[in-house]
Design a protein around this motif. Sequence first.
Motif, PDB file in Angstrom:
ATOM      1  N   HIS A   1      41.797  28.184  52.208  1.00 29.03           N
ATOM      2  CA  HIS A   1      41.604  26.478  53.523  1.00 29.03           C
ATOM      3  C   HIS A   1      40.108  26.698  53.812  1.00 29.03           C
ATOM      4  O   HIS A   1      39.983  25.705  54.236  1.00 29.03           O
ATOM      5  CB  HIS A   1      42.785  26.318  54.535  1.00 29.03           C
ATOM      6  N   ASP A   2      39.576  27.793  54.177  1.00 28.33           N
ATOM      7  CA  ASP A   2      38.234  27.296  54.361  1.00 28.33           C
ATOM      8  C   ASP A   2      36.743  27.398  53.011  1.00 28.33           C
ATOM      9  O   ASP A   2      35.859  27.635  54.405  1.00 28.33           O
ATOM     10  CB  ASP A   2      38.212  27.940  56.462  1.00 28.33           C
TER      11      ASP A   2
ATOM     12  N   ASP B   1      46.493  28.541  60.633  1.00 33.69           N
ATOM     13  CA  ASP B   1      45.373  28.166  61.277  1.00 33.69           C
ATOM     14  C   ASP B   1      44.632  28.042  62.854  1.00 33.69           C
ATOM     15  O   ASP B   1      44.009  28.715  62.585  1.00 33.69           O
ATOM     16  CB  ASP B   1      44.884  26.686  60.607  1.00 33.69           C
TER      17      ASP B   1
ATOM     18  N   HIS C   1      38.735  35.022  59.593  1.00 31.63           N
ATOM     19  CA  HIS C   1      39.777  34.437  59.786  1.00 31.63           C
ATOM     20  C   HIS C   1      40.381  33.833  58.855  1.00 31.63           C
ATOM     21  O   HIS C   1      41.999  33.738  59.069  1.00 31.63           O
ATOM     22  CB  HIS C   1      38.790  33.115  59.984  1.00 31.63           C
TER      23      HIS C   1
HETATM   24 ZN    ZN Z   1      40.771  27.488  59.591  1.00 24.14          ZN
END
Ligand code: ZN
Length: 434
Positions: A101-102, A173, A64
Amino acid sequence: MSYRTEKLHEEKVFKDPVHRYIHVRDRVIWDLIGTREFQRLRRVKQLGTTYLTFHGAEHSRFNHSLGVYEIVRRIVDDVFRHRSEWQESSRLLALCAALLHDLGHGPFSHSFEKVFNLDHEEFTQQMILGDTEVHAILKRVGKEFPKQVAEIIAKTSENKQVVSLISSQIDADRMDYLQRDAYFTGVSYGHFDMERILRVMRPREDQVVIKQSGMHAVEDYIMSRYQMYWQVYFHPVTRSAEVILTKILHRAKDLYKQSYPFRFEPTHFLSLFDEDVSLEDYILLDEGIVHFYFQMWEKEDDPILQDLCRRFSNRQLFKYIEFDPAKEYKRQFELMTLFKKAGIDPEYYLVVDSSSDLPYDFYRPGEEEERLPIHLLMENGDLKELSRHSDIVDAISGKRRTDHKLYFPADLLYDETSKKAVKRQIRQLLRLEE
Ligand code: ZN
């Protein structure tokens, strides 16, 4: 050439089932992907316990994260480049924030955060700002660069344009996870015309807007999000697995607090139990570790811990009924009493779980989370908030849907080797007998 602008001699290409190819030309991005903190995301599934409902959902946060990076790369390199409202100097910042971001997500984040009082966003910040391989690379770009990346992800940056690329109601996202999760679960929802949306995105001083001509593609995206939430993300069977997982963690923590003599020292969990988790402890956690401990705990003497772990590993989940705790508190209380009488601890075996989602929201300052609305760029140059122009979006915007369920182990209630009469009463109260 500075590290900031350094390109690889040869472009690296990842094959990706959703975007076909993911292209890496920047040295900084390639180096970030190679760090131990980023590689760790391979060992954390994107959808937690969803694989117990949709067996294909085994994809990781690594997949992802690369996908979000690729979407932002296409936006900045193919759509925004050379536009006067876009600062080319923001390019690397946007790419790094997308990729990272994650970064702070742990295994089964949702349950772990609830039981051990953790916050994955806080760990993302620590991994970017603390003593990590990721930090060392970002710092080579510039002394202030790690902080700038961290601020984009935390949404505190003054660069609102880049913030809205990574987190808004139509951001890279969401566009990645909706398509990726649809692909890996195999459901027919979650598809929309991303190519079209990317082509009509335009940079504005403080946000990213969508050309009016792309409105229908955006409507489709919002509907697909709505359907994915209810068909996949809040699936009652996935929630059942999550309920059991959460209860395992609760039980292990409670036993630890009571100085229970674990046969096998839960080394990786000790700082979690004490709610004093260092960054290094956290980086060592992944799903392999969690499954390993669950196997060990099946051999513990504590009947509850052992039973819950066996259920989770072998997918013997709890059943559920629709249940509104606000209206049915009397019934809930009666059930708790009967569960105790039947020798089934209601603390672990009778669980109300609620899910809720807001499909799209316009800007309402001061509300629980101030979400950035989607703005359409009209032909005359004006901006118009999406729900004021789209009847479809207007129909679902600002409407929160909540769903409550009561979870319990039906197999124990049908086991009539003991407490037969009480169990029958419970089944009647749960209306399982009809
Ligand atoms: Zn994400």
